[in-house]
Design an enzyme around this catalytic site. Structure first.
Site, PDB file in Angstrom:
ATOM      1  N   THR A 137     -20.173 -28.011 -21.023  1.00 38.56           N
ATOM      2  CA  THR A 137     -18.899 -27.296 -21.087  1.00 38.56           C
ATOM      3  C   THR A 137     -18.427 -26.756 -19.741  1.00 38.56           C
ATOM      4  O   THR A 137     -19.240 -26.362 -18.896  1.00 38.56           O
ATOM      5  CB  THR A 137     -19.021 -26.099 -22.062  1.00 38.56           C
ATOM      6  OG1 THR A 137     -17.897 -25.227 -21.871  1.00 38.56           O
ATOM      7  CG2 THR A 137     -20.277 -25.286 -21.834  1.00 38.56           C
ATOM      8  N   GLU A 139     -17.275 -23.983 -19.413  1.00 40.58           N
ATOM      9  CA  GLU A 139     -17.682 -22.576 -19.394  1.00 40.58           C
ATOM     10  C   GLU A 139     -18.831 -22.360 -18.403  1.00 40.58           C
ATOM     11  O   GLU A 139     -19.006 -21.252 -17.895  1.00 40.58           O
ATOM     12  CB  GLU A 139     -18.089 -22.174 -20.817  1.00 40.58           C
ATOM     13  CG  GLU A 139     -18.409 -20.716 -21.031  1.00 40.58           C
ATOM     14  CD  GLU A 139     -17.214 -19.773 -20.953  1.00 40.58           C
ATOM     15  OE1 GLU A 139     -16.055 -20.234 -21.028  1.00 40.58           O
ATOM     16  OE2 GLU A 139     -17.453 -18.563 -20.795  1.00 40.58           O
ATOM     17  N   TYR A 160     -23.348 -17.652 -23.903  1.00 46.19           N
ATOM     18  CA  TYR A 160     -23.067 -19.049 -24.292  1.00 46.19           C
ATOM     19  C   TYR A 160     -23.100 -19.953 -23.063  1.00 46.19           C
ATOM     20  O   TYR A 160     -23.740 -21.021 -23.078  1.00 46.19           O
ATOM     21  CB  TYR A 160     -21.696 -19.111 -24.975  1.00 46.19           C
ATOM     22  CG  TYR A 160     -21.150 -20.514 -25.132  1.00 46.19           C
ATOM     23  CD1 TYR A 160     -21.611 -21.361 -26.139  1.00 46.19           C
ATOM     24  CD2 TYR A 160     -20.160 -20.997 -24.268  1.00 46.19           C
ATOM     25  CE1 TYR A 160     -21.106 -22.654 -26.283  1.00 46.19           C
ATOM     26  CE2 TYR A 160     -19.658 -22.273 -24.407  1.00 46.19           C
ATOM     27  CZ  TYR A 160     -20.131 -23.097 -25.404  1.00 46.19           C
ATOM     28  OH  TYR A 160     -19.633 -24.375 -25.540  1.00 46.19           O
ATOM     29  N   LYS A 164     -25.684 -23.035 -22.278  1.00 46.39           N
ATOM     30  CA  LYS A 164     -25.225 -24.413 -22.042  1.00 46.39           C
ATOM     31  C   LYS A 164     -25.719 -24.952 -20.700  1.00 46.39           C
ATOM     32  O   LYS A 164     -25.943 -26.154 -20.553  1.00 46.39           O
ATOM     33  CB  LYS A 164     -23.697 -24.471 -22.115  1.00 46.39           C
ATOM     34  CG  LYS A 164     -23.143 -24.471 -23.545  1.00 46.39           C
ATOM     35  CD  LYS A 164     -23.390 -25.814 -24.253  1.00 46.39           C
ATOM     36  CE  LYS A 164     -22.668 -25.878 -25.589  1.00 46.39           C
ATOM     37  NZ  LYS A 164     -22.915 -27.134 -26.314  1.00 46.39           N
TER      38      LYS A 164
HETATM   39  P1  NAP Z   1     -17.503 -25.994 -33.491  1.00 48.35           P
HETATM   40  O1  NAP Z   1     -16.254 -26.349 -34.211  1.00 48.35           O
HETATM   41  O2  NAP Z   1     -17.875 -24.567 -33.330  1.00 48.35           O
HETATM   42  O3  NAP Z   1     -18.701 -26.761 -34.237  1.00 48.35           O
HETATM   43  C1  NAP Z   1     -20.041 -26.411 -34.021  1.00 48.35           C
HETATM   44  C2  NAP Z   1     -20.905 -27.216 -34.985  1.00 48.35           C
HETATM   45  O4  NAP Z   1     -22.274 -26.836 -34.782  1.00 48.35           O
HETATM   46  C3  NAP Z   1     -20.588 -26.942 -36.468  1.00 48.35           C
HETATM   47  O5  NAP Z   1     -20.747 -28.137 -37.177  1.00 48.35           O
HETATM   48  C4  NAP Z   1     -21.685 -25.962 -36.850  1.00 48.35           C
HETATM   49  O6  NAP Z   1     -21.991 -25.967 -38.231  1.00 48.35           O
HETATM   50  C5  NAP Z   1     -22.836 -26.553 -36.062  1.00 48.35           C
HETATM   51  N1  NAP Z   1     -23.951 -25.634 -35.903  1.00 48.35           N
HETATM   52  C6  NAP Z   1     -23.935 -24.345 -35.483  1.00 48.35           C
HETATM   53  N2  NAP Z   1     -25.174 -23.843 -35.479  1.00 48.35           N
HETATM   54  C7  NAP Z   1     -26.002 -24.829 -35.923  1.00 48.35           C
HETATM   55  C8  NAP Z   1     -27.389 -24.922 -36.157  1.00 48.35           C
HETATM   56  N3  NAP Z   1     -28.222 -23.880 -35.944  1.00 48.35           N
HETATM   57  N4  NAP Z   1     -27.909 -26.098 -36.611  1.00 48.35           N
HETATM   58  C9  NAP Z   1     -27.097 -27.149 -36.850  1.00 48.35           C
HETATM   59  N5  NAP Z   1     -25.762 -27.121 -36.650  1.00 48.35           N
HETATM   60  C10 NAP Z   1     -25.228 -25.971 -36.197  1.00 48.35           C
HETATM   61  O7  NAP Z   1     -17.522 -26.619 -32.029  1.00 48.35           O
HETATM   62  P2  NAP Z   1     -16.623 -27.811 -31.430  1.00 48.35           P
HETATM   63  O8  NAP Z   1     -15.379 -27.228 -30.871  1.00 48.35           O
HETATM   64  O9  NAP Z   1     -16.577 -28.922 -32.405  1.00 48.35           O
HETATM   65  O10 NAP Z   1     -17.521 -28.218 -30.178  1.00 48.35           O
HETATM   66  C11 NAP Z   1     -18.556 -29.192 -30.312  1.00 48.35           C
HETATM   67  C12 NAP Z   1     -19.567 -28.980 -29.201  1.00 48.35           C
HETATM   68  O11 NAP Z   1     -18.912 -29.102 -27.934  1.00 48.35           O
HETATM   69  C13 NAP Z   1     -20.228 -27.616 -29.175  1.00 48.35           C
HETATM   70  O12 NAP Z   1     -21.548 -27.797 -28.709  1.00 48.35           O
HETATM   71  C14 NAP Z   1     -19.429 -26.824 -28.167  1.00 48.35           C
HETATM   72  O13 NAP Z   1     -20.207 -25.811 -27.598  1.00 48.35           O
HETATM   73  C15 NAP Z   1     -19.092 -27.916 -27.170  1.00 48.35           C
HETATM   74  N6  NAP Z   1     -17.867 -27.734 -26.419  1.00 48.35           N
HETATM   75  C16 NAP Z   1     -16.692 -27.515 -27.065  1.00 48.35           C
HETATM   76  C17 NAP Z   1     -15.526 -27.396 -26.346  1.00 48.35           C
HETATM   77  C18 NAP Z   1     -14.204 -27.152 -27.026  1.00 48.35           C
HETATM   78  O14 NAP Z   1     -13.259 -26.753 -26.325  1.00 48.35           O
HETATM   79  N7  NAP Z   1     -14.076 -27.409 -28.318  1.00 48.35           N
HETATM   80  C19 NAP Z   1     -15.547 -27.514 -24.946  1.00 48.35           C
HETATM   81  C20 NAP Z   1     -16.763 -27.747 -24.321  1.00 48.35           C
HETATM   82  C21 NAP Z   1     -17.922 -27.885 -25.068  1.00 48.35           C
HETATM   83  P3  NAP Z   1     -21.161 -25.057 -39.280  1.00 48.35           P
HETATM   84  O15 NAP Z   1     -19.934 -25.870 -39.608  1.00 48.35           O
HETATM   85  O16 NAP Z   1     -22.103 -24.916 -40.403  1.00 48.35           O
HETATM   86  O17 NAP Z   1     -20.833 -23.764 -38.604  1.00 48.35           O
HETATM   87  N1  GDD Z   2     -10.888 -16.241 -28.858  1.00 46.71           N
HETATM   88  C1  GDD Z   2      -9.947 -15.449 -28.290  1.00 46.71           C
HETATM   89  N2  GDD Z   2      -9.283 -14.542 -29.076  1.00 46.71           N
HETATM   90  N3  GDD Z   2      -9.686 -15.585 -26.972  1.00 46.71           N
HETATM   91  C2  GDD Z   2      -8.720 -14.808 -26.436  1.00 46.71           C
HETATM   92  C3  GDD Z   2      -8.006 -13.874 -27.194  1.00 46.71           C
HETATM   93  C4  GDD Z   2      -8.309 -13.728 -28.578  1.00 46.71           C
HETATM   94  O1  GDD Z   2      -7.734 -12.924 -29.299  1.00 46.71           O
HETATM   95  N4  GDD Z   2      -7.099 -13.272 -26.383  1.00 46.71           N
HETATM   96  C5  GDD Z   2      -7.235 -13.801 -25.174  1.00 46.71           C
HETATM   97  N5  GDD Z   2      -8.230 -14.738 -25.195  1.00 46.71           N
HETATM   98  C6  GDD Z   2      -8.698 -15.510 -24.031  1.00 46.71           C
HETATM   99  C7  GDD Z   2     -10.205 -15.461 -23.812  1.00 46.71           C
HETATM  100  O2  GDD Z   2     -10.572 -14.252 -23.160  1.00 46.71           O
HETATM  101  C8  GDD Z   2     -10.393 -16.711 -22.956  1.00 46.71           C
HETATM  102  O3  GDD Z   2     -10.132 -16.419 -21.608  1.00 46.71           O
HETATM  103  C9  GDD Z   2      -9.316 -17.664 -23.471  1.00 46.71           C
HETATM  104  O4  GDD Z   2      -8.416 -16.885 -24.255  1.00 46.71           O
HETATM  105  C10 GDD Z   2      -9.846 -18.809 -24.334  1.00 46.71           C
HETATM  106  O5  GDD Z   2     -10.679 -18.254 -25.323  1.00 46.71           O
HETATM  107  P1  GDD Z   2     -11.277 -19.184 -26.500  1.00 46.71           P
HETATM  108  O6  GDD Z   2     -10.184 -19.906 -27.176  1.00 46.71           O
HETATM  109  O7  GDD Z   2     -12.162 -18.323 -27.324  1.00 46.71           O
HETATM  110  O8  GDD Z   2     -12.100 -20.301 -25.702  1.00 46.71           O
HETATM  111  P2  GDD Z   2     -13.139 -20.190 -24.505  1.00 46.71           P
HETATM  112  O9  GDD Z   2     -12.473 -20.752 -23.287  1.00 46.71           O
HETATM  113  O10 GDD Z   2     -13.734 -18.850 -24.400  1.00 46.71           O
HETATM  114  O11 GDD Z   2     -14.294 -21.164 -24.996  1.00 46.71           O
HETATM  115  C11 GDD Z   2     -13.975 -22.439 -25.564  1.00 46.71           C
HETATM  116  O12 GDD Z   2     -13.912 -23.401 -24.551  1.00 46.71           O
HETATM  117  C12 GDD Z   2     -15.164 -23.661 -23.877  1.00 46.71           C
HETATM  118  C13 GDD Z   2     -14.885 -24.717 -22.797  1.00 46.71           C
HETATM  119  O13 GDD Z   2     -14.368 -24.105 -21.652  1.00 46.71           O
HETATM  120  C14 GDD Z   2     -15.038 -22.762 -26.615  1.00 46.71           C
HETATM  121  O14 GDD Z   2     -14.648 -23.907 -27.340  1.00 46.71           O
HETATM  122  C15 GDD Z   2     -16.372 -23.052 -25.977  1.00 46.71           C
HETATM  123  O15 GDD Z   2     -17.293 -23.520 -26.969  1.00 46.71           O
HETATM  124  C16 GDD Z   2     -16.162 -24.137 -24.906  1.00 46.71           C
HETATM  125  O16 GDD Z   2     -17.380 -24.461 -24.296  1.00 46.71           O
END
Ligand code: NAP
Ligand code: GDD
Length: 334
Positions: A137, A139, A160, A164
């Site tokens: 990520t 992050e 987190y 990662k």
């Molecule tokens: P998400 O919607 O939060 O999905 C996370 C998945 O992990 C869900 O299926 C959850 O199951 C499962 N999980 C959580 N704890 C677990 C455990 N102990 N054992 C088995 N499964 C478990 O995340 P996403 O947005 O699809 O992201 C997918 C991956 O990419 C994650 O690793 C995330 O950190 C990474 N990532 C995401 C982003 C982004 O912007 N979306 C960016 C960079 C990296 P439940 O449905 O039961 O909760």
């Molecule tokens: N969630 C959330 N809720 N974020 C907020 C809010 C709020 O009410 N208000 C402002 N933010 C700001 C957070 O402080 C952050 O700077 C930004 O919005 C994005 O927050 P999120 O949508 O929670 O995502 P993230 O960037 O912290 O993390 C996501 O992206 C990562 C990749 O850069 C997650 O999907 C991570 O799992 C992923 O790795």
């Protein structure tokens, strides 16, 4: 599709946003898909995002198989991988919410960091030849200034992000130590109508839909100045798949290269519904983080050049897609 017929994939985190899109893609491409789903006390399993591809266990010719499990259970992972012998494994399971990781740091480390090493060890223990994708990520870059690419220094700012970084380097280490085809996709934020409801984009677009329908008046947010490079999740899972089909195991940044502030995203989302964001967005410090990641903007040049993957949907179109989906999802929504 014929080219992939008979290939088998295992997805951890299949019930999540990315897991569900990836399952759809791989099934379309002819794969047999196995996924790990967690036990819950109230549901058979949390599979609402898989509704479009779910197959009844009694159907013949089924290609989607869901297994109860958890990445905190090493024995389960070894047994499953030994039995399935997947050609490809996508490790998407994580406690993926940055704010939540400050409240649950040890739990986040167990799932998000140690989950990766359990999976890598399970592959070694079962002695199979497979390709592994680790969901790294942006992050991890934390406070390091943009644009961020594959050579940018990590300075994570949350439990987190720290977890990662561990999983990222474990993946590199197993590639270097044991010659495994194990790769990191360093994804920047990617969103969709299936995004979890507490991530900021979805929180905003759900609120827009409900405010436009007269169901509520305000949405409470934290830091509006944060800059993110938001892309479209269905495109990102294609990048993951293509990384595992590549000739060489190489880590890539997956990003759009364009970014906006949370404020910009809110303005675009509200204005798409004919609303003025300033009348509906209020501040609540509960949504601020102990340490913030101020600015993430990826440089996707390497994946564009070497894999031929390029993002098409950018943050402003994404806001419109998500608002439209959330409005449609409301009872009576058009
Ligand atoms: P998400 O919607 O939060 O999905 C996370 C998945 O992990 C869900 O299926 C959850 O199951 C499962 N999980 C959580 N704890 C677990 C455990 N102990 N054992 C088995 N499964 C478990 O995340 P996403 O947005 O699809 O992201 C997918 C991956 O990419 C994650 O690793 C995330 O950190 C990474 N990532 C995401 C982003 C982004 O912007 N979306 C960016 C960079 C990296 P439940 O449905 O039961 O909760
Ligand atoms: N969630 C959330 N809720 N974020 C907020 C809010 C709020 O009410 N208000 C402002 N933010 C700001 C957070 O402080 C952050 O700077 C930004 O919005 C994005 O927050 P999120 O949508 O929670 O995502 P993230 O960037 O912290 O993390 C996501 O992206 C990562 C990749 O850069 C997650 O999907 C991570 O799992 C992923 O790795």
């Amino acid at each position: 599709m014929t080219i992939n017929r008979g290939r088998t994939a295992l997805i951890t985190g299949i019930s999540g946003q990315d897991g569900s899109y990836l399952a759809e893609l791989l099934l379309t491409e002819g794969y047999v898909v196995h996924g790990i789903v967690r036990h819950t006390s109230s549901l058979i399993a949390n599979t609402s995002r898989l509704d479009t591809v779910y197959q009844d266990p009694h159907e013949t010719g089924r290609r989607l198989f869901l297994h109860k499990g958890d990445v905190t259970d090493a024995g389960m992972m070894v047994n499953l991988i030994r039995d399935i012998r997947p050609d490809e494994i996508y490790n998407l399971a994580a406690q993926s919410h940055v704010r939540v990781s400050f409240d649950l740091p040890e739990y986040t480390a167990n799932v998000t960091a140690l989950g990766a090493i359990r999976l890598l060890e399970a592959v070694r223990a079962s002695g199979i030849d497979t390709r592994i994708y680790q969901a790294s990520t942006s992050e991890m870059f934390g406070t390091t200034a943009p644009p961020q690419d594959e050579n940018t220094r990590f300075h994570p700012r949350s439990p987190y992000g720290v977890a990662k970084v561990y999983a990222h380097w474990a993946t590199v280490n197993y590639r270097e130590s044991y010659g495994m085809f194990a790769v990191n996709g360093i994804s920047f934020n990617h969103e969709s109508p299936r995004r979890g409801e507490t991530f900021v984009t979805r929180k905003i677009t759900r609120a827009v839909a409900r405010i436009a329908a007269g169901l509520e008046q305000k949405v409470y947010l934290g830091n509006l100045d944060a800059v993110r490079d938001w892309g479209y999740a269905p495109e990102y899972v294609e990048a993951m798949w293509r990384m595992l089909r590549h000739d060489e195991p190489v880590d890539y940044v997956i990003a759009t290269g364009r970014a906006a502030t949370v404020r910009d995203f809110a303005e675009a989302a509200f204005s798409h519904a004919g609303l003025d964001w300033r009348e509906h967005v209020a501040h609540d410090e509960r949504y601020e983080r102990p340490a913030e990641v101020p600015e993430l903007v990826g440089d996707p040049a390497k994946i564009e050049r070497e894999i031929g993957w390029k993002a098409r949907v950018h943050w402003d179109e994404l806001a419109r897609i998500m608002v439209d989906a959330d409005r449609k999802a409301l009872p009576g929504g058009a």
